[in-house]
Design an enzyme around this catalytic site. Structure first.
Site, PDB file in Angstrom:
ATOM      1  N   VAL A  54       0.805  -1.222   0.000  1.00 35.33           N
ATOM      2  CA  VAL A  54       0.000   0.000   0.000  1.00 35.33           C
ATOM      3  C   VAL A  54       0.838   1.273   0.000  1.00 35.33           C
ATOM      4  O   VAL A  54       0.323   2.353  -0.294  1.00 35.33           O
ATOM      5  CB  VAL A  54      -0.976  -0.019   1.210  1.00 35.33           C
ATOM      6  CG1 VAL A  54      -0.228   0.284   2.507  1.00 35.33           C
ATOM      7  CG2 VAL A  54      -2.134   0.943   1.009  1.00 35.33           C
ATOM      8  N   TYR A  55       2.119   1.193   0.315  1.00 36.51           N
ATOM      9  CA  TYR A  55       2.966   2.383   0.326  1.00 36.51           C
ATOM     10  C   TYR A  55       3.156   2.899  -1.105  1.00 36.51           C
ATOM     11  O   TYR A  55       3.820   2.263  -1.924  1.00 36.51           O
ATOM     12  CB  TYR A  55       4.336   2.096   0.944  1.00 36.51           C
ATOM     13  CG  TYR A  55       4.338   1.670   2.393  1.00 36.51           C
ATOM     14  CD1 TYR A  55       3.244   1.913   3.218  1.00 36.51           C
ATOM     15  CD2 TYR A  55       5.436   1.017   2.943  1.00 36.51           C
ATOM     16  CE1 TYR A  55       3.247   1.513   4.551  1.00 36.51           C
ATOM     17  CE2 TYR A  55       5.457   0.623   4.271  1.00 36.51           C
ATOM     18  CZ  TYR A  55       4.348   0.868   5.066  1.00 36.51           C
ATOM     19  OH  TYR A  55       4.364   0.465   6.387  1.00 36.51           O
ATOM     20  N   GLY A  56       2.552   4.043  -1.365  1.00 36.05           N
ATOM     21  CA  GLY A  56       2.652   4.594  -2.709  1.00 36.05           C
ATOM     22  C   GLY A  56       1.971   3.730  -3.750  1.00 36.05           C
ATOM     23  O   GLY A  56       2.345   3.773  -4.928  1.00 36.05           O
ATOM     24  N   ASN A  57       0.970   2.945  -3.303  1.00 34.77           N
ATOM     25  CA  ASN A  57       0.248   2.046  -4.210  1.00 34.77           C
ATOM     26  C   ASN A  57       1.210   1.150  -4.993  1.00 34.77           C
ATOM     27  O   ASN A  57       1.067   0.936  -6.195  1.00 34.77           O
ATOM     28  CB  ASN A  57      -0.636   2.849  -5.178  1.00 34.77           C
ATOM     29  CG  ASN A  57      -1.695   1.984  -5.839  1.00 34.77           C
ATOM     30  OD1 ASN A  57      -2.217   1.060  -5.229  1.00 34.77           O
ATOM     31  ND2 ASN A  57      -2.011   2.278  -7.089  1.00 34.77           N
TER      32      ASN A  57
END
Length: 339
Positions: A54-57
């Site tokens: 989920v970090y930065g998609n």
């Protein structure tokens, strides 16, 4: 750099681990900056790198993968899944359907054939423990993950998962990744006793309390940190919890000065001093941040310093309890507690 065994796995990891949330859009790091940060951390003895889909998609995983090119075997590589990846209602959670897909996506972005530690980013109330543990056990058998763990789980869910693994003869979670700092000590009352009971490794995130313990936030200056620009409510001095944190920071700064330490060294030394904690996850955005945080690699706090910290923030106390990420769903949604 100090090293500890990750739970009961036998794997040795550095007591300061590199968290990669700031690598990518959240922290604004370019690929060149990410390469420099990861390289400097590994050169200093850090051997655990933690990221998440989920970090930065997904961009953080891509950048971490490129930064680790040629050094993959030197690193205990960890990532996470379960938080929403897009609008599709099934692209999230702890179902077998999603975890199999999410892992393949993470491996592709990281450019590796396996990760060492695969973590469920948050407890999914809609999915049974047996479903999630069965999927993770099968993924481990394929060799695509070596171990699996949790992040920000309530204590009772950690216990339930251990019981489920035992009852159904499934692999068990071997780590937990909770939020822990001098200013947020609530897990000392419930989560850490459970991790010790079951021999879980603990990777503590936000040991600098979102920058409150970085030395950049003081009572005599405006708050202009990177985190405060997109989470202003967590730094608004009109909020009572924030005022309590500011008061504590000023007193902690005095303790650090008297001990000949920076506030960062005091904060990271406190987290790694707890016998249940394996490593503190640092999340530098710049080389300067990294150097300041690596300076705490060998910090050992004396009993009188730990006692002074306890006098400022008592054991088991969260100064901002409303920011907890493991609150039971029924406390957040009235529909779940009212008939």
């Amino acid at each position: 750099m100090q090293y500890r065994t990750l739970g009961r796995t036998g794997v040795q990891v550095s007591t300061l681990a590199l968290g990669a949330m700031n690598i990518g859009p959240i922290g604004g790091a370019s690929q060149a900056e990410a390469d420099a940060l990861v390289g400097a951390a590994l050169d200093a003895g850090v051997n655990l790198v933690d990221t998440a889909d989920v970090y930065g998609n997904g961009l953080s995983e891509e950048m971490v993968g490129r930064a680790l090119a040629g050094r993959r075997d030197d690193v205990v590589l960890a990532t996470k899944a379960a938080l929403p990846m897009g609008e599709d209602r099934n692209h999230r959670g702890g179902s077998r359907r999603w975890l199999v897909t999410a892992l393949e996506d993470s491996l592709r972005r990281l450019g590796v054939d396996h990760v060492d530690l695969y973590q469920i980013h948050r407890w999914d109330p809609a999915t049974d423990d047996e479903e999630t543990l069965s999927a993770l056990t099968d993924l481990r058998r394929t060799g695509k993950i070596r171990y699996f763990g949790t992040s920000t789980y309530p204590a009772h869910r950690l216990v339930e998962a251990q019981w489920t693994a035992r009852e159904h003869h499934l692999g068990r979670y071997v780590t937990e990744q909770p939020s822990y700092s001098i200013l947020q000590r609530g897990i000392e009352a419930h989560v850490l006793p459970v991790t010790q009971r079951y021999g879980l490794g603990v990777l503590a995130w936000s040991p600098l309390a979102s920058g409150w313990l970085s030395g950049a936030i003081r009572a005599d200056r405006a708050i202009t940190t990177h985190r405060s620009t997109f989470m202003p409510q967590r730094f608004d001095p009109a909020v009572p919890a924030n005022q309590a944190r500011m008061d504590a920071v000023e007193r902690l700064a005095t303790v650090a000065d008297e001990a000949g330490l920076t506030l960062i060294q005091l904060a990271l030394g406190f987290v790694t001093a707890h016998p249940a904690v394996t490593a503190a996850l640092i999340g530098p955005r710049t080389p300067e941040h990294l150097r300041a945080q690596l300076a705490a690699a060998d910090t050992v706090l004396t009993p009188d310093v730990l006692d002074a910290i306890d006098a400022i923030v008592a054991p088991g106390v969260d100064l901002a309890p409303h920011e907890k990420n493991d609150t039971p769903p029924a406390l957040l949604d009235p529909a779940l507690r009212r008939r």
